[in-house]
Scaffold this motif. Structure first.
Motif, mmCIF file in Angstrom:
data_model
loop_
_atom_site.group_PDB
_atom_site.id
_atom_site.type_symbol
_atom_site.label_atom_id
_atom_site.label_comp_id
_atom_site.label_asym_id
_atom_site.label_seq_id
_atom_site.Cartn_x
_atom_site.Cartn_y
_atom_site.Cartn_z
ATOM 1 N N GLU A 87 -3.409 -1.215 9.753
ATOM 2 C CA GLU A 87 -3.220 -1.750 8.400
ATOM 3 C C GLU A 87 -3.387 -0.642 7.362
ATOM 4 O O GLU A 87 -2.595 -0.543 6.412
ATOM 5 C CB GLU A 87 -4.201 -2.882 8.124
ATOM 6 C CG GLU A 87 -3.875 -4.145 8.883
ATOM 7 C CD GLU A 87 -4.795 -5.297 8.530
ATOM 8 O OE1 GLU A 87 -5.281 -5.350 7.368
ATOM 9 O OE2 GLU A 87 -5.026 -6.146 9.407
ATOM 10 N N ARG A 91 -0.488 0.749 4.726
ATOM 11 C CA ARG A 91 -0.697 0.885 3.276
ATOM 12 C C ARG A 91 -0.447 2.329 2.833
ATOM 13 O O ARG A 91 0.187 2.570 1.818
ATOM 14 C CB ARG A 91 -2.106 0.438 2.904
ATOM 15 C CG ARG A 91 -2.287 -1.066 2.919
ATOM 16 C CD ARG A 91 -3.664 -1.474 2.396
ATOM 17 N NE ARG A 91 -3.784 -2.900 2.340
ATOM 18 C CZ ARG A 91 -4.310 -3.650 3.319
ATOM 19 N NH1 ARG A 91 -4.778 -3.087 4.423
ATOM 20 N NH2 ARG A 91 -4.378 -4.962 3.195
ATOM 21 N N GLU A 137 1.666 -9.895 6.843
ATOM 22 C CA GLU A 137 1.937 -9.387 5.504
ATOM 23 C C GLU A 137 0.624 -8.841 4.957
ATOM 24 O O GLU A 137 -0.429 -9.461 5.111
ATOM 25 C CB GLU A 137 2.443 -10.509 4.580
ATOM 26 C CG GLU A 137 3.734 -11.163 5.045
ATOM 27 C CD GLU A 137 4.929 -10.218 5.014
ATOM 28 O OE1 GLU A 137 4.968 -9.310 4.166
ATOM 29 O OE2 GLU A 137 5.835 -10.407 5.855
ATOM 30 N N THR A 139 -1.872 -7.683 1.875
ATOM 31 C CA THR A 139 -2.135 -7.930 0.455
ATOM 32 C C THR A 139 -2.313 -6.579 -0.215
ATOM 33 O O THR A 139 -2.757 -5.617 0.403
ATOM 34 C CB THR A 139 -3.397 -8.787 0.279
ATOM 35 O OG1 THR A 139 -4.486 -8.147 0.935
ATOM 36 C CG2 THR A 139 -3.202 -10.172 0.850
ATOM 37 N N ARG A 140 -1.960 -6.503 -1.439
ATOM 38 C CA ARG A 140 -2.064 -5.234 -2.177
ATOM 39 C C ARG A 140 -3.501 -4.918 -2.526
ATOM 40 O O ARG A 140 -4.284 -5.702 -2.856
ATOM 41 C CB ARG A 140 -1.228 -5.297 -3.454
ATOM 42 C CG ARG A 140 0.240 -5.390 -3.155
ATOM 43 C CD ARG A 140 0.785 -3.994 -2.871
ATOM 44 N NE ARG A 140 2.185 -4.068 -2.503
ATOM 45 C CZ ARG A 140 2.672 -3.429 -1.448
ATOM 46 N NH1 ARG A 140 1.931 -2.727 -0.674
ATOM 47 N NH2 ARG A 140 3.948 -3.518 -1.183
#
Length: 140
Positions: A87, A91, A137, A139-140
């Motif tokens: 993850e 990012r 998905e 998250t920001r």
């Protein structure tokens, strides 16, 4: 490199060997060319080498191609840490999601991925195996 390659191949073999009987054939990660994957910078290992994750950036998503943990270390959070690293890597690369696939007969793996926020997006035959496709998905 040869010693690293041998250690990676042994780890993958040991991690997936118990699944051969369940799946009815060698799981796909046992067939991969780790020399090529290492040279391409796709293999990320723990230190000490008790787990690894193979990551492949794609258009808009990071493919988690393989997560392998040595049998002695399974159930101790190594796989979860490798998936958390995936993850972070997604990012870092500006990718909004991760995807993976696993054999439909690997129910415990599917349950782990679901507990970490992956959702089943479909099923597909891959080289004579029934795969469950999953996505997460970010998250920001």
């Amino acid at each position: 490199m040869a010693a690293d390659l041998a250690a990676v191949e042994k780890l993958v073999h040991d991690a997936y060997e118990p699944w051969v009987e369940v799946v009815g054939m060698r799981p796909l990660p046992m067939e991969a060319d780790y020399g090529v994957l290492i040279a391409a910078g796709r293999v990320h290992v723990t230190d000490p080498l008790d787990g690894l994750v193979v990551l492949v950036p794609e258009d808009g998503v990071l493919l988690v191609e393989n997560v392998a943990v040595s049998p002695e270390r399974q159930g101790r959070g190594v796989g979860r840490r490798l998936l958390a690293f995936a993850e972070e890597e997604a990012r870092r690369l500006g990718l909004p999601a991760l995807r993976l696939y696993t054999n439909a007969k690997m129910a415990s793996n599917i349950a782990l991925y679901e507990s970490l926020g992956y959702v089943v997006t479909g099923r597909q035959g891959i080289e004579g195996r029934s795969a469950v496709l999953m996505r997460k998905e970010l998250t920001r």
